[in-house]
Design an enzyme around this catalytic site. Structure first.
Site, PDB file in Angstrom:
ATOM      1  N   ASP A  70       0.824  -1.209   0.000  1.00  0.00           N
ATOM      2  CA  ASP A  70       0.000   0.000   0.000  1.00  0.00           C
ATOM      3  C   ASP A  70       0.857   1.256   0.000  1.00  0.00           C
ATOM      4  O   ASP A  70       0.484   2.271  -0.585  1.00  0.00           O
ATOM      5  CB  ASP A  70      -0.932  -0.006   1.218  1.00  0.00           C
ATOM      6  N   ASP A  95       2.702   1.584  -3.698  1.00  0.00           N
ATOM      7  CA  ASP A  95       1.908   1.856  -4.905  1.00  0.00           C
ATOM      8  C   ASP A  95       1.919   3.333  -5.296  1.00  0.00           C
ATOM      9  O   ASP A  95       2.034   3.671  -6.477  1.00  0.00           O
ATOM     10  CB  ASP A  95       0.476   1.308  -4.781  1.00  0.00           C
ATOM     11  N   ASP A 120      -6.998   3.207  -5.049  1.00  0.00           N
ATOM     12  CA  ASP A 120      -6.166   3.087  -3.851  1.00  0.00           C
ATOM     13  C   ASP A 120      -6.959   3.415  -2.588  1.00  0.00           C
ATOM     14  O   ASP A 120      -6.975   2.641  -1.629  1.00  0.00           O
ATOM     15  CB  ASP A 120      -4.945   3.997  -3.976  1.00  0.00           C
ATOM     16  N   ASP A 144      -8.065   0.774   0.259  1.00  0.00           N
ATOM     17  CA  ASP A 144      -7.510   1.025   1.596  1.00  0.00           C
ATOM     18  C   ASP A 144      -8.564   0.832   2.677  1.00  0.00           C
ATOM     19  O   ASP A 144      -8.274   0.338   3.764  1.00  0.00           O
ATOM     20  CB  ASP A 144      -6.952   2.447   1.707  1.00  0.00           C
TER      21      ASP A 144
END
Length: 194
Positions: free
Chosen positions: A68, A71, A89, A93
Site C-alpha cells: 500500500d 503503490d 487506492d 484502503d
C-alpha cells in the site's frame, strides 16, 4: 511518539523509492501493487481467523501495508498518478482497514469495541475525503492517521504475543486516540467551512 512516526515516514521514502523502481522495471503498475496489497490483507485476515497465527499475521500485515505504501511511489515515479488510481487506492484502503481491524474479533477482543474501532477508522478517512472534496486539506490533522493506525495494530499484535491483558489496554488507547482523531477532524473541517 509523533516525532518518531514522522521520522519513520521520512526514512521509509529511502526504502520505497528503490523498491518502486524495481517494480517499474518488472512492469508492475501502481494499480497491480494496490490489488496485491488488498489480496494480502484478505490472506492476513484468513490466517488470523483460521489459524490464530499472530506471527504469520504480523508478516502478512507488514507485506500488505508495504504494498500500500509502495503503490503511490510507483505511480509518482512512472508519471502515472491519476484520478482512477487514486480512487482505486483509497477505496481498497478502506477494505484493507476493515480486514486489518476485523482480525481482532477472532483474538478475543470485545466485539463492540472492535466495531467502534472499525467505525472510527472509516470515519477518520471519510472526514479527510469529504474535507478535500470541499477544498480543505486534512492530511496531518489529528493524532492517528492511517499510517499510525497500522503501526498501532503492529504493536498491538506484538504485545498480544506476550500478554493479552497488556494488549487489551493498548487496544483501549488505540480506540480512544481514534475517537479523539474523529473529533479533531470534525472540528477542523466544520470550523474551516464558510
Amino acid at each position: 511518539m509523533l516525532v518518531l512516526l514522522t521520522r519513520i515516514r521520512k526514512q521509509s521514502k529511502k526504502i520505497l523509492k528503490p523498491v518502486a523502481k524495481a517494480f517499474i522495471k518488472l512492469h508492475i503498475s501502481a494499480n497491480v501493487a494496490t490489488i496485491i496489497g488488498l489480496i494480502l490483507s484478505f490472506i492476513y485476515l484468513a490466517i488470523i481467523i483460521l489459524l490464530k497465527d499472530v506471527i504469520l499475521g504480523i508478516v502478512l500485515l507488514g507485506l500488505s501495508a508495504f504494498m500500500d505504501a509502495v503503490d503511490g511511489e510507483i505511480a509518482r515515479l512512472s508519471n502515472k498518478a491519476g484520478a482512477k488510481g487514486s480512487f482505486l487506492d483509497s477505496s481498497l484502503d478502506r477494505i484493507e482497514d476493515i480486514n486489518y481491524i476485523s482480525s481482532l474479533f477472532s483474538l478475543g477482543f470485545t466485539p463492540i469495541l472492535v466495531g467502534f474501532l472499525i467505525g472510527s477508522s472509516l470515519v477518520i478517512s471519510y472526514l479527510r475525503a469529504k474535507a478535500e472534496s470541499l477544498g480543505l486539506k486534512m492530511e496531518g490533522r489529528g493524532i492517528i492517521e492511517r499510517g499510525e493506525r497500522i503501526i498501532f495494530l503492529f504493536v498491538l499484535l506484538i504485545l498480544y504475543l506476550f500478554s493479552q491483558t497488556i494488549s487489551f489496554y493498548f487496544f483501549l488507547v488505540f480506540l480512544i486516540l481514534s475517537i479523539v482523531t474523529v473529533i479533531q477532524r470534525f472540528i477542523a473541517v466544520y470550523s474551516n467551512l464558510p
